[in-house]
Design an enzyme around this catalytic site. Structure first.
Site, PDB file in Angstrom:
ATOM      1  N   PRO A   2     -63.632  82.294  63.560  1.00 23.69           N
ATOM      2  CA  PRO A   2     -63.861  83.732  63.743  1.00 23.69           C
ATOM      3  C   PRO A   2     -64.067  84.085  65.219  1.00 23.69           C
ATOM      4  O   PRO A   2     -64.698  83.341  65.955  1.00 23.69           O
ATOM      5  CB  PRO A   2     -65.147  83.994  62.965  1.00 23.69           C
ATOM      6  CG  PRO A   2     -65.468  82.763  62.249  1.00 23.69           C
ATOM      7  CD  PRO A   2     -64.725  81.645  62.877  1.00 23.69           C
ATOM      8  N   GLU A   3     -63.510  85.192  65.614  1.00 20.62           N
ATOM      9  CA  GLU A   3     -63.671  85.682  66.977  1.00 20.62           C
ATOM     10  C   GLU A   3     -64.538  86.934  66.931  1.00 20.62           C
ATOM     11  O   GLU A   3     -65.067  87.292  65.875  1.00 20.62           O
ATOM     12  CB  GLU A   3     -62.293  85.942  67.584  1.00 20.62           C
ATOM     13  CG  GLU A   3     -61.421  84.692  67.444  1.00 20.62           C
ATOM     14  CD  GLU A   3     -60.062  84.773  68.106  1.00 20.62           C
ATOM     15  OE1 GLU A   3     -59.790  85.770  68.816  1.00 20.62           O
ATOM     16  OE2 GLU A   3     -59.267  83.841  67.930  1.00 20.62           O
ATOM     17  N   LYS A  59     -69.573  84.987  69.719  1.00 23.10           N
ATOM     18  CA  LYS A  59     -69.342  84.378  68.411  1.00 23.10           C
ATOM     19  C   LYS A  59     -70.644  84.101  67.668  1.00 23.10           C
ATOM     20  O   LYS A  59     -70.637  83.480  66.613  1.00 23.10           O
ATOM     21  CB  LYS A  59     -68.548  83.079  68.578  1.00 23.10           C
ATOM     22  CG  LYS A  59     -67.130  83.329  69.086  1.00 23.10           C
ATOM     23  CD  LYS A  59     -66.369  82.026  69.175  1.00 23.10           C
ATOM     24  CE  LYS A  59     -64.942  82.297  69.638  1.00 23.10           C
ATOM     25  NZ  LYS A  59     -64.170  81.058  69.729  1.00 23.10           N
ATOM     26  N   ARG A 111     -66.853  73.876  54.742  1.00 25.36           N
ATOM     27  CA  ARG A 111     -66.582  72.708  55.595  1.00 25.36           C
ATOM     28  C   ARG A 111     -67.735  72.395  56.546  1.00 25.36           C
ATOM     29  O   ARG A 111     -67.715  71.373  57.232  1.00 25.36           O
ATOM     30  CB  ARG A 111     -65.274  72.915  56.362  1.00 25.36           C
ATOM     31  CG  ARG A 111     -64.084  72.909  55.407  1.00 25.36           C
ATOM     32  CD  ARG A 111     -62.777  73.097  56.133  1.00 25.36           C
ATOM     33  NE  ARG A 111     -62.488  72.002  57.050  1.00 25.36           N
ATOM     34  CZ  ARG A 111     -61.512  72.024  57.945  1.00 25.36           C
ATOM     35  NH1 ARG A 111     -60.750  73.089  58.043  1.00 25.36           N
ATOM     36  NH2 ARG A 111     -61.314  70.996  58.744  1.00 25.36           N
ATOM     37  N   ARG A 254     -55.537  74.382  72.625  1.00 21.32           N
ATOM     38  CA  ARG A 254     -55.240  75.338  71.560  1.00 21.32           C
ATOM     39  C   ARG A 254     -53.776  75.738  71.586  1.00 21.32           C
ATOM     40  O   ARG A 254     -53.168  75.863  72.661  1.00 21.32           O
ATOM     41  CB  ARG A 254     -56.104  76.606  71.715  1.00 21.32           C
ATOM     42  CG  ARG A 254     -57.595  76.349  71.741  1.00 21.32           C
ATOM     43  CD  ARG A 254     -58.123  75.772  70.427  1.00 21.32           C
ATOM     44  NE  ARG A 254     -57.870  76.643  69.300  1.00 21.32           N
ATOM     45  CZ  ARG A 254     -58.648  77.682  68.975  1.00 21.32           C
ATOM     46  NH1 ARG A 254     -59.733  77.947  69.664  1.00 21.32           N
ATOM     47  NH2 ARG A 254     -58.353  78.429  67.940  1.00 21.32           N
TER      48      ARG A 254
END
Ligand SMILES: [Zn+2]
Length: 268
Positions: A2-3, A59, A111, A254
């Site tokens: 999530p950003e 975040k 997770r 990334r």
């Protein structure tokens, strides 16, 4: 992962519980997302405490309770916040449940790359106070950006935009969107930018952060049509500006997409 805007979206899911007391705290104490937390203190102090407010910074998100108690949640890869009816039965991935009279505030994370932090005392927790001010705030000036570009001048722009100490909340898709809008190649060394390019980068950082908050944080909508976002992972994705086929590679660890036509490495 999530950003900025996704974090804001999840933070607001617990808004329904603001102003109400926590009657009971249920948690999976053995799970790694609670590592380092004094769980006995957390359970003792949160039980009976009213949820006062919440805030997101980059975040991270923090929930503030009566008696100077702070609960921060980092969502990691798969963390989510939601509410359930008061009599709801927690599932195996619901690692933290705060029960109130009318509803249950739930943090789930299959997770478990997420993290819970706890603090009680006067003022802000140290881990909260050290997060840089929002990129949409007045504190993020062109001079601040120029300083960062110079201090990390050898770092490729894409990798720099992912450094949370400098750009809180910016994640992978936002960094690609920003660089595409500023017509800057993601591999460009940060210290190389001309004054107009640095100004353009500053402008697009603010535009993308504000736009993400506006469009994504309310109901998890995608950004508007015409944003680079929609082409990034599309098969045969094309530049919304000139129709060129997008290039892809790994930068700063990334996956990165850019337009080889309008984000030339030498576009001075
Ligand atoms: Zn292009």
């Amino acid at each position: 992962m999530p950003e900025l805007a996704e974090v804001e979206y999840y933070r607001k899911q617990w808004d329904a519980g603001v102003g109400a007391k926590v009657l009971a705290v249920e948690l999976h104490a053995e799970k790694r997302l609670f590592r380092g937390v004094d769980l006995a203190a957390l359970q003792r102090e949160l039980t009976g405490a009213k949820l006062l407010a919440s805030e997101a910074r980059g975040k991270q998100m923090a929930f503030r309770f009566a008696r100077g108690a702070w609960l921060a949640i980092h969502l990691g890869m798969t963390g989510k916040l939601r509410t359930e009816p008061a009599d709801f039965t927690a599932g195996k991935h619901d690692h933290l449940v705060l029960r109130q009279r009318k509803l249950a505030l739930v943090f789930s994370d299959p997770r478990m790359f997420g993290r819970v932090l706890w603090f009680q005392g006067a003022g802000e927790p140290p881990w909260w106070a050290k997060i840089a001010p929002p990129l949409t705030s007045d504190a993020f000036t062109r001079d601040v950006l120029r300083g960062v570009l110079q201090r990390r001048r050898r770092l490729p722009l894409k990798a720099l935009l992912l450094v949370q100490d400098h750009f809180p909340g910016v994640g992978n898709w936002m960094a690609d969107e920003i660089l595409w809008r500023a017509r800057l190649n993601p591999l460009r060394p940060s210290g190389d930018l001309s004054a107009p390019q640095s100004k353009s980068l500053w402008k697009e950082i603010r535009f993308v952060c504000a736009g993400a908050m506006k469009h994504v944080s309310h109901d998890f909508n995608d950004p508007p049509r015409g944003w680079f976002y929609h082409e990034r992972w599309a098969v045969g994705g094309k530049c919304p500006r000139d129709g060129a086929k997008l290039a892809r590679g790994t930068i700063g660890g990334r996956t990165t997409a850019w337009c080889p036509k309008c984000q030339l490495e030498s576009n001075l």
